[in-house]
Design a protein around this motif. Structure first.
Motif, PDB file in Angstrom:
ATOM      1  N   LEU A   1       8.513  -9.103   7.656  1.00 50.97           N
ATOM      2  CA  LEU A   1       7.354  -8.577   6.927  1.00 50.97           C
ATOM      3  C   LEU A   1       6.173  -9.497   7.210  1.00 50.97           C
ATOM      4  O   LEU A   1       6.308 -10.728   7.168  1.00 50.97           O
ATOM      5  CB  LEU A   1       7.677  -8.534   5.438  1.00 50.97           C
TER       6      LEU A   1
ATOM      7  N   LEU B   1       1.897 -10.113   6.486  1.00 55.17           N
ATOM      8  CA  LEU B   1       0.572  -9.852   5.915  1.00 55.17           C
ATOM      9  C   LEU B   1      -0.424 -10.744   6.640  1.00 55.17           C
ATOM     10  O   LEU B   1      -0.197 -11.952   6.778  1.00 55.17           O
ATOM     11  CB  LEU B   1       0.528 -10.210   4.428  1.00 55.17           C
ATOM     12  N   GLN B   2      -1.540 -10.155   7.107  1.00 50.80           N
ATOM     13  CA  GLN B   2      -2.572 -10.952   7.772  1.00 50.80           C
ATOM     14  C   GLN B   2      -3.941 -10.640   7.180  1.00 50.80           C
ATOM     15  O   GLN B   2      -4.375  -9.485   7.172  1.00 50.80           O
ATOM     16  CB  GLN B   2      -2.586 -10.675   9.283  1.00 50.80           C
TER      17      GLN B   2
ATOM     18  N   VAL C   1      -5.182 -10.299   4.270  1.00 54.53           N
ATOM     19  CA  VAL C   1      -5.219  -9.202   3.304  1.00 54.53           C
ATOM     20  C   VAL C   1      -6.156  -9.538   2.149  1.00 54.53           C
ATOM     21  O   VAL C   1      -6.158 -10.658   1.625  1.00 54.53           O
ATOM     22  CB  VAL C   1      -3.799  -8.892   2.779  1.00 54.53           C
TER      23      VAL C   1
ATOM     24  N   ASN D   1      -2.174 -14.529   3.812  1.00 53.38           N
ATOM     25  CA  ASN D   1      -1.302 -14.447   4.984  1.00 53.38           C
ATOM     26  C   ASN D   1       0.118 -14.845   4.597  1.00 53.38           C
ATOM     27  O   ASN D   1       0.337 -15.942   4.064  1.00 53.38           O
ATOM     28  CB  ASN D   1      -1.796 -15.389   6.087  1.00 53.38           C
TER      29      ASN D   1
ATOM     30  N   THR E   1       4.347 -14.426   6.074  1.00 53.00           N
ATOM     31  CA  THR E   1       5.365 -13.910   6.988  1.00 53.00           C
ATOM     32  C   THR E   1       6.728 -14.145   6.349  1.00 53.00           C
ATOM     33  O   THR E   1       7.060 -15.274   5.986  1.00 53.00           O
ATOM     34  CB  THR E   1       5.311 -14.614   8.348  1.00 53.00           C
TER      35      THR E   1
ATOM     36  N   ILE F   1       1.672  -4.369  -3.172  1.00 55.30           N
ATOM     37  CA  ILE F   1       1.203  -4.116  -1.803  1.00 55.30           C
ATOM     38  C   ILE F   1       2.370  -4.233  -0.830  1.00 55.30           C
ATOM     39  O   ILE F   1       2.566  -3.384   0.054  1.00 55.30           O
ATOM     40  CB  ILE F   1       0.069  -5.097  -1.425  1.00 55.30           C
ATOM     41  N   LEU F   2       3.174  -5.272  -1.013  1.00 52.40           N
ATOM     42  CA  LEU F   2       4.337  -5.475  -0.143  1.00 52.40           C
ATOM     43  C   LEU F   2       5.354  -4.341  -0.292  1.00 52.40           C
ATOM     44  O   LEU F   2       6.051  -3.980   0.649  1.00 52.40           O
ATOM     45  CB  LEU F   2       5.015  -6.809  -0.464  1.00 52.40           C
TER      46      LEU F   2
ATOM     47  N   GLN G   1      -2.543  -0.150  -1.718  1.00 54.27           N
ATOM     48  CA  GLN G   1      -3.129  -0.393  -0.407  1.00 54.27           C
ATOM     49  C   GLN G   1      -4.170  -1.506  -0.506  1.00 54.27           C
ATOM     50  O   GLN G   1      -5.003  -1.511  -1.409  1.00 54.27           O
ATOM     51  CB  GLN G   1      -3.797   0.873   0.132  1.00 54.27           C
TER      52      GLN G   1
ATOM     53  N   PHE H   1      -0.846  -5.122   7.251  1.00 52.35           N
ATOM     54  CA  PHE H   1       0.453  -5.206   6.600  1.00 52.35           C
ATOM     55  C   PHE H   1       1.471  -4.481   7.470  1.00 52.35           C
ATOM     56  O   PHE H   1       1.334  -3.298   7.744  1.00 52.35           O
ATOM     57  CB  PHE H   1       0.383  -4.587   5.204  1.00 52.35           C
ATOM     58  N   LYS H   2       2.505  -5.229   7.930  1.00 52.04           N
ATOM     59  CA  LYS H   2       3.541  -4.631   8.765  1.00 52.04           C
ATOM     60  C   LYS H   2       4.923  -5.020   8.241  1.00 52.04           C
ATOM     61  O   LYS H   2       5.128  -6.146   7.811  1.00 52.04           O
ATOM     62  CB  LYS H   2       3.415  -5.123  10.218  1.00 52.04           C
ATOM     63  N   THR H   3       5.851  -4.073   8.281  1.00 52.82           N
ATOM     64  CA  THR H   3       7.236  -4.367   7.926  1.00 52.82           C
ATOM     65  C   THR H   3       8.154  -3.453   8.727  1.00 52.82           C
ATOM     66  O   THR H   3       7.791  -2.310   9.015  1.00 52.82           O
ATOM     67  CB  THR H   3       7.483  -4.191   6.413  1.00 52.82           C
TER      68      THR H   3
END
Length: 528
Positions: A2, A4-5, A7, A22, A24, A47-48, A53, A59-61
């Motif tokens: 997961l 987050l950058q 955000v 940020n 990871t 958000i996670l 949003q 945000f990537k997972t």
């Protein structure tokens, strides 16, 4: 994994809650997410979990996290199976077993033939034996609701789990199960918590601030040690800047005084020399410009140092900014306040405790009352304070008690913060003295007219501590009922500092062993 950058999240009124976040989360990693109340920890978890949003950022997972929220009231009208999202599968499974083997039922079940076995095993693991998945959620206690969602981890077997204050409503046994799960699981975890025992089981601490995340590569004790080092460095920097500011002001004063003396001597020489008026005015203007320039240079330096100092002070934690000074009780240590012999009470003709209780409360003691949910801890408090009369022998001395329950009901929601502080002003303090005390407990002028109803749990706790310092006489006994529930780390530190300065008798109902150790509890009453 997961990620987050950068955000950022904003409220509907466009105010920024936090930015530049940020994170990871790698496979098998276990992260603690901490921060002051109101900074946005629960929002970040949502958000996670994909429920909110961000305003901006990436945000990537690679898998859907399993999310256990802090507040579970929204599930009250659902069955347990519905809340866990397994009701359709369970229904299809039971339909098939009863002979109704349709394509629809088979498609819904999706070859998940172990669904019943998994929920049975999961419920047993979390101490939910006898709980039926068709029960309504509102039939469960707060601790049971949390356990239901924790049991869902074993049922769904996710790769990532997000937990928001999972130990809040759990008793000692429930916490032990939770701690064992955290220690043994290979699932990736992000946990929001103020439970220091739990936080010490995690390998990374991420501290959320409005400006981003500070990452500490260790458990809570490591984090606390690093924060202590940072605080000492900040304190040394403050002292250095304060010294530099004092020196700059002294130099400014000396330089201006020296320049004024030179200007005065120059004027006298000019007058003796009998210079024309126009020449005198030119020299006077030149001297004034020179003095103004010197003043400007030094004023700029002083202003720069003052701003640096203000910036540094804003970085102080609440415990460094405030000074708690609870008075001591007048009662001498060793006085017997309560003596109980073979006491019990009954509900619906059934005795509350299997074995009658016998105990003493001695002035100056620090006592923890412990027991599972429903073991009668609140009833025992009411017996000690005289609100309940038990069967058996009990003697109570005269003593002043302050009982701080989980709702902080000593505070009146309809009063403002300042009005509430005045309610405790039995010593005749002036208005400015009350406001100084409020400031000392981190209630600046913007808080004074706010109603108590809008305060967070941590703010209510601080206001109550402030009120106790305003009162003319400290209580002989302070009783705290689950005081660490819903407090952030900062307010836990403030509460611990205050309690450790108090010299009277302390009775605490708590499952938080870390807190009990920090406040030096020396005796426990265990209810069964």
């Amino acid at each position: 994994m997961l990620i987050l950058q950068n955000v950022c999240y904003t409220h509907t009124n466009r105010d920024i809650l936090f930015s530049n976040v940020n994170i990871t989360l790698n496979k098998h990693e276990k992260i603690a997410l901490i921060g002051n109340n109101g900074v946005g920890k629960s929002t970040l978890l949502k958000i996670l979990a994909g429920l909110l949003q961000p305003a901006e950022g990436l945000f990537k997972t690679d898998s859907v996290p399993y999310y256990v929220p802090q507040l579970l009231g929204q599930y009250n009208d659902m069955t347990i199976a519905e809340a866990l999202g397994i009701h359709k599968k369970l229904n299809a499974y039971n339909e098939i077993l009863s002979g109704n083997v349709t394509e629809k039922n088979m498609a819904v079940l999706d070859d998940d033939w172990s669904i019943e076995e998994r929920y049975t095993e999961a419920f047993a693991q979390w101490g939910l034996k006898g709980v039926n998945p068709m029960q309504k959620m509102n039939s469960l206690s707060g601790g049971q609701k949390t356990k239901v969602f924790l049991a869902g981890i074993l049922i769904h077997n996710p790769e990532m789990v997000l937990l928001d204050e999972p130990s809040n409503h759990l008793d000692t046994e429930g916490r032990k199960i939770l701690y064992d799960f955290i220690k043994t699981t290979n699932t990736s975890l992000i946990i929001v918590s103020h439970d220091r025992t739990l936080l010490n089981l995690l390998t990374t601490v991420c501290e959320l601030t409005p400006k981003g995340i500070n990452v500490y590569g260790g458990n809570y004790d490591f984090y606390a040690e690093q924060k202590k080092i940072e605080a000492e460095a900040l304190e040394n920097d403050l002292k250095s800047r304060e010294k530099a500011l004092r020196k700059a002001k002294e130099v400014e004063k000396e330089t201006i005084e020296r320049q004024q003396k030179l200007d005065s001597r120059g004027k006298k020489k000019q007058e003796k020399a009998g210079l024309p008026t126009i020449s005198m005015n030119t020299l006077k203007n030149s001297a004034e410009k020179s003095t103004a320039k010197i003043k400007g240079v030094h004023a700029e330096k002083v202003a720069s140092l003052t701003k640096d100092l203000q910036d540094l002070r804003s970085g102080l934690s609440g415990t460094d900014k405030m000074k708690v000074n609870l008075d001591s009780s007048d009662l001498h240590k060793g006085k017997v306040l309560v003596k109980a012999q073979d006491i019990n009470i009954s509900y619906d003709s059934e005795p509350l405790w299997k074995n009658p209780l016998s105990f003493d409360v001695i002035s100056g003691e620090r006592i923890a009352i412990k027991g599972a949910n429903g073991s009668g801890k609140t009833s025992l408090i009411k017996i000690i304070t005289g609100e309940l009369e038990p069967v058996g022998n009990i003697k109570r001395a005269d003593f002043r008690t302050v009982y701080v329950n989980q709702e902080y009901s000593l505070l009146k929601d309809d009063l403002s913060v300042y009005q509430q502080a005045q309610e405790f002003n039995t010593g005749g303090l002036q208005e400015h003295d009350i406001k100084m005390r409020l400031n000392r407990f981190l209630f600046s002028a913007e808080y004074w007219d706010k109603p108590c109803s809008v305060l967070s749990g941590g703010e209510k706790m601080r206001l109550l501590l402030c009120a106790l310092t305003i009162g003319n006489q400290a209580p002989d006994v302070i009783i705290l009922d689950e005081p660490t529930n819903n407090l952030d780390i900062l307010n836990l530190e403030i509460l611990t500092q205050a309690i450790n300065q108090y010299q009277g008798t302390l009775i605490v109902v708590s499952h938080d062993e870390y807190f009990l150790k920090e406040i030096n509890v020396n005796r426990k009453v265990i209810l069964k």
